[in-house]
Design an enzyme around this catalytic site. Structure first.
Site, PDB file in Angstrom:
ATOM      1  N   ASP A  31       0.844  -1.185   0.000  1.00 45.03           N
ATOM      2  CA  ASP A  31       0.000   0.000   0.000  1.00 45.03           C
ATOM      3  C   ASP A  31       0.883   1.239   0.000  1.00 45.03           C
ATOM      4  O   ASP A  31       1.928   1.266   0.646  1.00 45.03           O
ATOM      5  CB  ASP A  31      -0.896   0.005   1.236  1.00 45.03           C
TER       6      ASP A  31
ATOM      7  N   ASN B  59      -8.612  -0.602  -5.124  1.00 40.17           N
ATOM      8  CA  ASN B  59      -7.672  -0.439  -6.229  1.00 40.17           C
ATOM      9  C   ASN B  59      -8.235  -1.021  -7.521  1.00 40.17           C
ATOM     10  O   ASN B  59      -8.061  -0.455  -8.596  1.00 40.17           O
ATOM     11  CB  ASN B  59      -6.332  -1.121  -5.947  1.00 40.17           C
TER      12      ASN B  59
END
Length: 111
Positions: free
Chosen positions: A33, A82
């Protein structure tokens, strides 16, 4: 030696001492991340370049785990958020998994 290199060496030494003092985990999970955010903070024109840097660091972490005797590592490349992004939210993510497939000769047994 750059200050960042000195800090990294001290940090690595501290981690080695801590892991030697207790039992090692049998499994580690990594969450990839912040690669795009990091690239922006570093002033890179294309934030997807951060994925390349993230992939290089995953290889380092997998090597450290292997050297320490940790046999199971799960790498989470992206979240469901995402996957729902449009455009460059997903650009560059493929570099995180290049070389980790079972057919790749450089993967050293990782799958």
């Amino acid at each position: 030696m750059r200050p960042a290199d000195l800090f990294y060496a001290l940090y690595a030494r501290r981690l080695r001492r801590q892991t030697a003092a207790g039992p090692l985990p049998k499994h580690i999970g990594l969450i990839m991340d912040g690669n795009r955010r990091w690239a922006r903070q570093m002033g890179m024109a294309n934030p997807s370049i951060g994925h390349r840097y993230g992939a290089e660091h995953v290889e380092n972490v997998l090597s450290w785990c292997e050297a320490a005797g940790i046999k199971h590592v799960t790498v989470f490349v992206c979240s469901t958020e995402n996957l729902q992004r449009r455009g460059n939210g997903r650009d560059g993510k493929h570099v995180l998994t290049e070389g980790l497939g079972p057919g790749d000769q450089s993967n050293r047994g990782w799958r």
